[in-house]
Scaffold this motif. Structure first.
Motif, short mmCIF file in Angstrom:
data_model
loop_
_atom_site.label_atom_id
_atom_site.label_comp_id
_atom_site.label_asym_id
_atom_site.label_seq_id
_atom_site.Cartn_x
_atom_site.Cartn_y
_atom_site.Cartn_z
N GLY A 1 0.80 -1.21 0.00
CA GLY A 1 0.00 0.00 0.00
C GLY A 1 0.84 1.26 0.00
N GLU A 2 1.93 1.26 0.75
CA GLU A 2 2.82 2.43 0.77
C GLU A 2 3.44 2.66 -0.59
OE1 GLU A 2 5.51 1.43 3.90
OE2 GLU A 2 4.60 2.89 5.26
N LEU A 3 3.83 1.58 -1.24
CA LEU A 3 4.46 1.71 -2.56
C LEU A 3 3.45 2.17 -3.61
CD1 LEU A 3 6.71 -1.50 -2.53
CD2 LEU A 3 7.21 0.81 -1.69
N GLU A 4 2.23 1.66 -3.52
CA GLU A 4 1.18 2.13 -4.42
C GLU A 4 0.91 3.61 -4.19
OE1 GLU A 4 0.03 0.67 -6.89
OE2 GLU A 4 -0.18 -1.49 -6.58
N ALA A 5 1.01 4.03 -2.94
CA ALA A 5 0.80 5.44 -2.61
C ALA A 5 1.87 6.31 -3.26
CB ALA A 5 0.80 5.63 -1.09
N VAL A 6 3.12 5.86 -3.22
CA VAL A 6 4.20 6.61 -3.86
C VAL A 6 3.94 6.76 -5.36
CG1 VAL A 6 6.65 6.55 -4.48
CG2 VAL A 6 5.94 5.97 -2.16
N LEU A 7 3.53 5.68 -6.01
CA LEU A 7 3.26 5.74 -7.46
C LEU A 7 2.09 6.67 -7.76
CD1 LEU A 7 3.75 2.05 -8.66
CD2 LEU A 7 5.38 3.95 -8.65
N ALA A 8 1.07 6.66 -6.91
CA ALA A 8 -0.09 7.52 -7.14
C ALA A 8 0.29 8.99 -7.04
CB ALA A 8 -1.20 7.19 -6.13
N VAL A 9 1.08 9.35 -6.02
CA VAL A 9 1.53 10.74 -5.88
C VAL A 9 2.44 11.13 -7.05
CG1 VAL A 9 2.80 12.38 -4.44
CG2 VAL A 9 1.31 10.68 -3.36
N ALA A 10 3.30 10.20 -7.47
CA ALA A 10 4.19 10.48 -8.60
C ALA A 10 3.39 10.71 -9.88
CB ALA A 10 5.16 9.31 -8.79
N ARG A 11 2.30 9.95 -10.09
CA ARG A 11 1.47 10.12 -11.29
C ARG A 11 0.77 11.47 -11.30
NH1 ARG A 11 -0.05 4.70 -10.54
NH2 ARG A 11 -1.95 5.33 -9.47
N HIS A 12 0.17 11.81 -10.17
CA HIS A 12 -0.69 13.00 -10.12
C HIS A 12 0.07 14.28 -9.78
CE1 HIS A 12 -4.50 10.85 -10.55
NE2 HIS A 12 -4.04 9.94 -9.71
#
Length: 297
Positions: free
Chosen positions: A7-18
């Motif tokens: 979940g933390e890693l998915e969070a990093v990718l989401a912030v990086a995308r947006h």
């Protein structure tokens, strides 16, 4: 170092995308503060700052950029493995993320409702926007757009009928202005212009008996959303150019009148499209099967 959850890693990718904590939090279905705390905890644990934050912007640090480049392929592989394992279930489950336009979503809504009724363990996350995006980079499973705009490297599944454009105006407007007989006559009319997602003003396209014509119409009002164009046309602001699907109710009710019908031939309608990869998520495969089933009904 303690290992962190996916979940933390998915969070990093989401912030990086947006490039935005708020937009990423919305995608992930958590609060902005919870997302910020999760990222800060990960940064503290690994001992580097992944994002540069100001009051106005969020950007990846050098370490963050390398980190994202490293974890993105691994997380993608994990998602595929999970999806492949889930495909053995009798009933698809999980979330299917689809990007489309507002008009595309409205036309696809009966399909979405039938899909959710058939597969109650599935969720649909539909994001609407005018611009055409890279659905892979933005983290979507599929997109829905007009066939002519689908990227060539995608697999397209047509659904729905072919479409046509319609040139329409209100009876009140036409009471004071003679209806155009050819596209060239539009030069003497007030037209409601369309601004595209790119910022360009759309030129109206016509064709009859092999003759094609593109008209850069003029008018006092320029809009970027079909519903606003309909409201303006109903109020007598001028002539507008929309799809038959968007104006069908007004034509039936007589609140709008159609013109130049012989100059607007049909064109290919909507397609669901997705990357041409080897594995298709079970939920997406089920949606494709439903589209084909409806097409053959």
């Amino acid at each position: 170092m303690n290992t962190s959850g996916l979940g933390e890693l998915e969070a990093v990718l989401a912030v990086a995308r947006h490039r935005s904590f708020r937009a990423a939090a919305t995608e992930l279905g958590i609060s902005t503060s919870a997302l910020s705390h999760s990222i800060a905890a990960l940064e503290a644990r690994i001992g580097v700052r992944l994002f540069n934050r100001t009051t106005r912007s969020v950007s990846l640090s050098e370490a963050g950029s390398q980190f994202v480049d490293s974890i993105a392929p691994a997380l993608s592989a994990i998602r595929v493995a999970i999806e492949q394992a889930g495909s053995f279930r009798d009933t698809p489950s999980g979330t299917l993320r689809i990007n489309t336009s507002i008009g595309g979503a409205r036309q696809a809504m009966p399909l979405f409702m039938a899909f959710l009724q058939r597969y109650p363990e599935m969720k649909l996350d539909v994001v609407t926007e005018g611009r055409l995006i890279d659905i892979v980079v933005e983290g979507f499973d599929a997109g829905i757009r007009l066939a002519e705009t689908v990227p060539r490297d995608m697999i397209a599944v047509p659904f729905g009928r072919s479409q046509r454009f319609a040139v329409v105006a209100s009876p009140a407007y036409l009471a004071g202005h003679p209806a155009p007989r050819t596209p060239a006559d539009l030069a003497s009319h007030r037209c409601i212009r369309t601004r595209m997602a790119s910022g360009m003003i759309y030129h109206w396209e016509f064709e009859r008996h092999g003759e094609t014509m593109t008209v850069a119409v003029d008018g006092a009002l320029t809009l970027d959303e079909a519903g606003l164009m309909l409201d303006a046309a109903r109020s007598g602001a001028g002539i507008t150019y929309l799809t038959e699907w968007q104006v069908r109710d007004d034509l039936a009710a007589g609140t709008l009148v159609r013109m130049l019908e012989d100059w607007t031939p049909p064109f290919d309608g909507l397609c669901l499209y997705y990357p041409g990869r080897r594995h298709i998520p079970a939920g997406l495969r089920a949606l494709i099967e439903l589209i084909r089933e409806q097409a053959n009904a």
